[in-house]
Design a protein around this motif. Structure first.
Motif, PDB file in Angstrom:
ATOM      1  N   GLU A  78      59.881  52.732  82.635  1.00 35.49           N
ATOM      2  CA  GLU A  78      59.983  53.837  83.586  1.00 35.49           C
ATOM      3  C   GLU A  78      60.239  55.159  82.863  1.00 35.49           C
ATOM      4  O   GLU A  78      59.684  56.206  83.241  1.00 35.49           O
ATOM      5  CB  GLU A  78      61.098  53.563  84.594  1.00 35.49           C
ATOM      6  CG  GLU A  78      61.208  54.600  85.693  1.00 35.49           C
ATOM      7  CD  GLU A  78      59.995  54.669  86.597  1.00 35.49           C
ATOM      8  OE1 GLU A  78      59.887  55.644  87.374  1.00 35.49           O
ATOM      9  OE2 GLU A  78      59.141  53.753  86.543  1.00 35.49           O
ATOM     10  N   VAL A  82      57.884  58.483  83.166  1.00 34.37           N
ATOM     11  CA  VAL A  82      58.428  59.783  83.532  1.00 34.37           C
ATOM     12  C   VAL A  82      58.270  60.780  82.388  1.00 34.37           C
ATOM     13  O   VAL A  82      57.859  61.925  82.598  1.00 34.37           O
ATOM     14  CB  VAL A  82      59.910  59.649  83.937  1.00 34.37           C
ATOM     15  CG1 VAL A  82      60.538  61.029  84.145  1.00 34.37           C
ATOM     16  CG2 VAL A  82      60.045  58.813  85.206  1.00 34.37           C
ATOM     17  N   GLU A  87      50.576  59.641  86.030  1.00 36.76           N
ATOM     18  CA  GLU A  87      50.293  59.535  87.457  1.00 36.76           C
ATOM     19  C   GLU A  87      49.269  58.432  87.709  1.00 36.76           C
ATOM     20  O   GLU A  87      48.408  58.170  86.871  1.00 36.76           O
ATOM     21  CB  GLU A  87      49.762  60.871  87.994  1.00 36.76           C
ATOM     22  CG  GLU A  87      50.770  62.010  87.882  1.00 36.76           C
ATOM     23  CD  GLU A  87      50.227  63.311  88.441  1.00 36.76           C
ATOM     24  OE1 GLU A  87      49.030  63.350  88.825  1.00 36.76           O
ATOM     25  OE2 GLU A  87      50.989  64.294  88.495  1.00 36.76           O
ATOM     26  N   ASP A  88      49.373  57.799  88.887  1.00 37.19           N
ATOM     27  CA  ASP A  88      48.458  56.724  89.273  1.00 37.19           C
ATOM     28  C   ASP A  88      48.418  55.646  88.194  1.00 37.19           C
ATOM     29  O   ASP A  88      47.371  55.106  87.850  1.00 37.19           O
ATOM     30  CB  ASP A  88      47.054  57.290  89.518  1.00 37.19           C
ATOM     31  CG  ASP A  88      46.146  56.318  90.269  1.00 37.19           C
ATOM     32  OD1 ASP A  88      46.674  55.495  91.037  1.00 37.19           O
ATOM     33  OD2 ASP A  88      44.914  56.384  90.068  1.00 37.19           O
ATOM     34  N   HIS A 104      60.308  45.618  86.230  1.00 36.05           N
ATOM     35  CA  HIS A 104      59.960  46.988  86.611  1.00 36.05           C
ATOM     36  C   HIS A 104      59.562  47.043  88.084  1.00 36.05           C
ATOM     37  O   HIS A 104      59.887  47.998  88.800  1.00 36.05           O
ATOM     38  CB  HIS A 104      58.826  47.516  85.732  1.00 36.05           C
ATOM     39  CG  HIS A 104      58.502  48.965  85.985  1.00 36.05           C
ATOM     40  ND1 HIS A 104      57.584  49.372  86.932  1.00 36.05           N
ATOM     41  CD2 HIS A 104      59.005  50.099  85.429  1.00 36.05           C
ATOM     42  CE1 HIS A 104      57.528  50.691  86.943  1.00 36.05           C
ATOM     43  NE2 HIS A 104      58.377  51.157  86.050  1.00 36.05           N
ATOM     44  N   HIS A 108      62.018  49.496  89.886  1.00 41.43           N
ATOM     45  CA  HIS A 108      61.418  50.820  90.035  1.00 41.43           C
ATOM     46  C   HIS A 108      60.240  50.816  91.012  1.00 41.43           C
ATOM     47  O   HIS A 108      60.190  51.625  91.927  1.00 41.43           O
ATOM     48  CB  HIS A 108      60.986  51.358  88.668  1.00 41.43           C
ATOM     49  CG  HIS A 108      62.114  51.462  87.694  1.00 41.43           C
ATOM     50  ND1 HIS A 108      63.037  52.475  87.736  1.00 41.43           N
ATOM     51  CD2 HIS A 108      62.485  50.650  86.651  1.00 41.43           C
ATOM     52  CE1 HIS A 108      63.935  52.305  86.765  1.00 41.43           C
ATOM     53  NE2 HIS A 108      63.631  51.206  86.105  1.00 41.43           N
ATOM     54  N   GLY A 109      59.272  49.950  90.786  1.00 41.35           N
ATOM     55  CA  GLY A 109      58.130  49.838  91.696  1.00 41.35           C
ATOM     56  C   GLY A 109      57.288  51.090  91.792  1.00 41.35           C
ATOM     57  O   GLY A 109      56.643  51.335  92.815  1.00 41.35           O
ATOM     58  N   THR A 110      57.245  51.886  90.722  1.00 42.49           N
ATOM     59  CA  THR A 110      56.572  53.184  90.775  1.00 42.49           C
ATOM     60  C   THR A 110      55.101  53.143  90.377  1.00 42.49           C
ATOM     61  O   THR A 110      54.403  54.150  90.513  1.00 42.49           O
ATOM     62  CB  THR A 110      57.297  54.184  89.858  1.00 42.49           C
ATOM     63  OG1 THR A 110      57.412  53.623  88.541  1.00 42.49           O
ATOM     64  CG2 THR A 110      58.691  54.492  90.387  1.00 42.49           C
ATOM     65  N   ALA A 111      54.629  52.016  89.881  1.00 45.81           N
ATOM     66  CA  ALA A 111      53.227  51.926  89.498  1.00 45.81           C
ATOM     67  C   ALA A 111      52.341  51.836  90.732  1.00 45.81           C
ATOM     68  O   ALA A 111      52.757  51.356  91.796  1.00 45.81           O
ATOM     69  CB  ALA A 111      52.995  50.715  88.603  1.00 45.81           C
TER      70      ALA A 111
END
Length: 279
Positions: A78, A82, A87-88, A104, A108-111
């Motif tokens: 992560e 950051v 992005e994406d 992750h 976080h789960g941001t992917a």
């Protein structure tokens, strides 16, 4: 390049331009070089492949040993996302890297999407590896493979670590006596760090947990890739993720084991590009 994740810097192997694909290697004790040339065609298709060396692996800094854990490595991922303002992004993990990827996902789960290759649904699925080692065929290679596992806890040099992986390679391929075994050994470009391999083999705490309940609420497209003959991370355990993850697809490759990226390169590349194009 090197990227700060707070307490240390990680080394990142980079190839291609376009949508970012963060690739997490197996091990521990390997590095991001294992993804190449396997992902070369993915990079050429318009993706920026960023293959991290986990902390204490490859060319990355070691930091404090208490942070050599799966959750911390997930946090490192992560921090890279950051720090590089990605992005994406797609996060893809292979073997040990797939455990970091799952962490992750829940932390976080941001992917935008995830790929789990050579994975399992929960840590208990690894306990049967010893039994599979004890019955490994052909018998003429069994002692070599079993001994290599036992020596991980005392490995003391990069050269010795390289030899251990070479001795284990037949176990990771569907055809233990096929030409691919020698080809993969000859192509090895890993920067070995025996201290991290020794640390985990001698009882170091991975920090791995059963994440199945947390994964049930991760509504991010996920692709699970398995080898039908995988002796390390059995496809049967990986299959459980299909019923757990809300947006999960699965492909099991025949005549393939833990090294599916190199055993079935055309099929794996096609599967990846198809999934990435849709998600």
């Amino acid at each position: 390049m090197r990227v700060s994740v707070g307490d240390i810097e990680l080394y990142v192997h980079e190839k291609g331009e376009g949508r970012p694909l963060v690739a997490l290697h197996g091990g521990p004790g390997l590095d991001g070089s294992v993804w190449f040339p396997g992902l070369d065609r993915v990079a050429a298709a318009g993706y920026r492949v960023l293959a991290l060396d986990h902390r204490a692996n490859g060319r990355s800094d070691a930091g404090d040993t208490v942070r050599w854990t799966v959750p911390q490595m997930a946090d490192d991922v992560e921090a890279v996302i950051v720090g590089l303002a990605l992005e994406d992004v797609v996060v893809m993990g292979w073997s040990f890297g797939s455990f970091v990827t799952q962490s992750h996902m829940v932390r976080h789960g941001t992917a935008a999407a995830y790929v789990l290759m050579g994975t399992i649904a929960e840590p208990g699925a690894l306990t049967d590896v010893r039994e599979r080692l004890a019955s490994f065929e052909p018998e003429v290679l069994r002692e070599q493979v079993v001994e290599s596992w036992a020596l991980e806890a005392s490995v003391d040099s990069p050269e010795a670590a390289r030899q251990l992986l070479a001795d284990q390679m037949p176990f990771h391929c569907s055809d233990p006596t096929g030409p691919l075994v020698a080809e993969l050994v000859a192509a090895d470009r890993v920067v070995y760090r025996p201290e991290v391999l020794r640390h985990f083999a001698a009882g170091g705490e991975y920090g791995m947990r059963d994440l199945r309940e947390q994964l049930r609420v991760v509504e991010v497209p996920t692709l699970v890739l398995s080898g039908a003959d995988d002796r390390t991370t059995p496809a049967a355990s990986a299959h459980e993720l299909v019923s757990i993850l809300p947006l999960c697809e699965e492909i099991v490759f025949a005549e393939s084991a833990h090294m599916m990226l190199y055993e079935q390169p055309d099929a794996v590349t096609a599967a990846l590009l198809d999934f990435l194009a849709r998600h």
